[in-house]
Scaffold this motif. Structure first.
Motif, short mmCIF file in Angstrom:
data_model
loop_
_atom_site.label_atom_id
_atom_site.label_comp_id
_atom_site.label_asym_id
_atom_site.label_seq_id
_atom_site.Cartn_x
_atom_site.Cartn_y
_atom_site.Cartn_z
N VAL A 177 17.12 34.28 -24.52
CA VAL A 177 16.98 35.71 -24.80
C VAL A 177 15.75 35.93 -25.67
CG1 VAL A 177 18.06 37.68 -25.95
CG2 VAL A 177 19.43 36.14 -24.54
N GLY A 178 14.94 36.92 -25.26
CA GLY A 178 13.72 37.22 -26.00
C GLY A 178 12.60 36.25 -25.70
N GLN A 179 12.71 35.53 -24.60
CA GLN A 179 11.69 34.54 -24.22
C GLN A 179 11.13 34.91 -22.84
OE1 GLN A 179 10.98 31.82 -26.33
NE2 GLN A 179 12.34 32.90 -27.72
N GLY A 180 9.94 34.41 -22.55
CA GLY A 180 9.36 34.59 -21.23
C GLY A 180 8.05 35.34 -21.26
N ASP A 181 7.21 35.06 -20.30
CA ASP A 181 5.88 35.65 -20.21
C ASP A 181 5.67 36.22 -18.81
OD1 ASP A 181 4.77 34.99 -22.87
OD2 ASP A 181 5.11 32.93 -22.21
N VAL A 182 4.50 36.80 -18.59
CA VAL A 182 4.14 37.42 -17.33
C VAL A 182 3.09 36.55 -16.65
CG1 VAL A 182 3.12 39.46 -16.25
CG2 VAL A 182 4.64 39.72 -18.21
N TYR A 183 3.26 36.37 -15.34
CA TYR A 183 2.31 35.59 -14.54
C TYR A 183 1.78 36.47 -13.43
CZ TYR A 183 4.02 31.70 -17.19
OH TYR A 183 4.33 30.88 -18.23
N VAL A 184 0.46 36.51 -13.31
CA VAL A 184 -0.19 37.32 -12.29
C VAL A 184 -1.04 36.41 -11.41
CG1 VAL A 184 -1.83 39.20 -11.88
CG2 VAL A 184 -0.24 39.34 -13.81
N PHE A 185 -0.90 36.59 -10.11
CA PHE A 185 -1.62 35.78 -9.13
C PHE A 185 -2.42 36.71 -8.24
CE2 PHE A 185 2.29 33.79 -10.41
CZ PHE A 185 1.86 32.53 -10.80
N PHE A 186 -3.74 36.60 -8.31
CA PHE A 186 -4.62 37.49 -7.54
C PHE A 186 -4.84 36.95 -6.14
CE2 PHE A 186 -5.78 38.37 -11.93
CZ PHE A 186 -5.72 39.75 -11.94
N GLU A 204 -8.26 42.96 -6.44
CA GLU A 204 -7.49 44.15 -6.81
C GLU A 204 -6.03 44.02 -6.35
OE1 GLU A 204 -8.34 47.05 -8.56
OE2 GLU A 204 -10.05 45.83 -9.12
N SER A 205 -5.75 43.06 -5.49
CA SER A 205 -4.39 42.83 -4.99
C SER A 205 -3.80 41.64 -5.73
CB SER A 205 -4.41 42.53 -3.49
OG SER A 205 -4.84 43.65 -2.76
N PHE A 206 -2.53 41.74 -6.09
CA PHE A 206 -1.92 40.63 -6.83
C PHE A 206 -0.40 40.68 -6.73
CE2 PHE A 206 -2.78 44.04 -9.95
CZ PHE A 206 -1.52 44.26 -10.48
N ILE A 207 0.20 39.55 -7.11
CA ILE A 207 1.65 39.42 -7.29
C ILE A 207 1.89 39.22 -8.78
CG2 ILE A 207 3.70 38.01 -6.83
CD1 ILE A 207 2.40 37.20 -4.17
N LEU A 208 2.81 39.97 -9.35
CA LEU A 208 3.17 39.86 -10.77
C LEU A 208 4.61 39.38 -10.86
CD1 LEU A 208 2.54 42.31 -13.62
CD2 LEU A 208 4.90 41.81 -13.02
N ILE A 209 4.85 38.40 -11.72
CA ILE A 209 6.20 37.92 -11.98
C ILE A 209 6.40 37.91 -13.49
CG2 ILE A 209 7.86 36.05 -11.67
CD1 ILE A 209 5.98 35.08 -9.35
N ASP A 210 7.31 38.75 -13.95
CA ASP A 210 7.60 38.87 -15.38
C ASP A 210 8.87 38.09 -15.67
OD1 ASP A 210 8.26 39.60 -17.98
OD2 ASP A 210 7.80 41.73 -17.67
N LEU A 211 8.73 36.96 -16.36
CA LEU A 211 9.86 36.07 -16.63
C LEU A 211 10.58 36.38 -17.93
CD1 LEU A 211 8.37 32.61 -15.54
CD2 LEU A 211 9.73 34.22 -14.19
N PHE A 212 10.22 37.47 -18.61
CA PHE A 212 10.84 37.79 -19.89
C PHE A 212 12.33 38.02 -19.73
CE2 PHE A 212 12.11 40.67 -23.33
CZ PHE A 212 11.69 39.92 -24.42
N HIS A 213 13.12 37.35 -20.55
CA HIS A 213 14.58 37.48 -20.54
C HIS A 213 14.95 38.49 -21.62
CE1 HIS A 213 18.75 35.29 -20.56
NE2 HIS A 213 18.84 36.58 -20.32
N ASP A 214 15.25 39.69 -21.19
CA ASP A 214 15.55 40.79 -22.09
C ASP A 214 16.77 40.48 -22.95
OD1 ASP A 214 17.00 43.76 -22.39
OD2 ASP A 214 14.81 43.76 -22.58
N PHE A 215 16.85 41.10 -24.10
CA PHE A 215 17.93 40.84 -25.05
C PHE A 215 19.30 41.27 -24.53
CE2 PHE A 215 14.04 41.13 -27.48
CZ PHE A 215 14.10 39.98 -28.24
N THR A 216 19.35 42.20 -23.58
CA THR A 216 20.64 42.65 -23.04
C THR A 216 20.90 42.16 -21.62
OG1 THR A 216 19.63 44.70 -22.26
CG2 THR A 216 20.59 44.74 -24.48
N ASP A 217 20.03 41.32 -21.09
CA ASP A 217 20.14 40.84 -19.71
C ASP A 217 21.25 39.81 -19.57
OD1 ASP A 217 19.71 39.98 -17.11
OD2 ASP A 217 17.89 38.89 -17.58
N GLN A 218 22.12 40.01 -18.59
CA GLN A 218 23.20 39.06 -18.31
C GLN A 218 23.05 38.40 -16.95
OE1 GLN A 218 27.04 40.83 -18.97
NE2 GLN A 218 26.29 42.03 -20.69
#
Length: 154
Positions: free
Chosen positions: A56-65, A71-85
């Motif tokens: 919880v409260g960990q994770g970063d964002v990865y962008v692949f162009f 100008e085109s990309f895939i974004l993956i946000d791995l952040f684990h929100d504090f309320t995420d189950q």
């Protein structure tokens, strides 16, 4: 000037990378963008943020162009929100209009397969603006986390 469309939504991480089919929809999406993402490394990176309450409260964002269109990309946000189950991650895609129909079809296959998911967000430049706004400070109660962004690193 070429037009771009963006789609993003949240889904469980394991619904994104695990698929019973021989060729997954996520791998097809990666091919459409002419990029290489090591799925085993992405899996390892996600788990490296910890398990259970420690993630919880960990994770970063990865962008692949896209190799052919920065100008085109895939974004993956791995952040684990504090309320995420549900181990939710954000999948975002920015693509030019000329090949968007194929990209959208693959995204909807990923979306429809996910057991739990957010509403789909469509925009023209919100994701592009988002990737320029890092690092971010995330506060929840007395906890703080710095969310970073990495480009083409997995």
């Amino acid at each position: 000037m070429e037009s771009y469309t963006e789609i993003s939504f949240y889904l469980p991480f394991f619904d994104l990378i695990d698929e019973a089919d021989e060729a997954s929809s996520f791998e097809e999406l990666i091919r459409l963008f002419h990029i290489n993402i090591d799925l085993a490394e992405l899996y390892h990176k996600y788990l490296s943020y910890g398990e259970g309450p420690y993630s919880v409260g960990q994770g970063d964002v990865y962008v692949f162009f896209d190799k052919d269109d920065r100008e085109s990309f895939i974004l993956i946000d791995l952040f684990h929100d504090f309320t995420d189950q549900y181990n939710m991650v954000k999948l975002g895609v920015r693509s030019s209009i000329h090949n968007f129909r194929e990209v959208k079809n693959v995204l909807y296959r990923i979306y429809s397969r996910a057991e739990v998911k957010s509403k789909i967000n469509e925009s023209n430049d919100l994701l592009k603006q988002e990737i320029s706004d890092y690092p971010k400070v995330i506060r929840y109660g007395d906890q703080t986390y710095i969310k970073n962004i990495f480009y083409n690193t997995i």
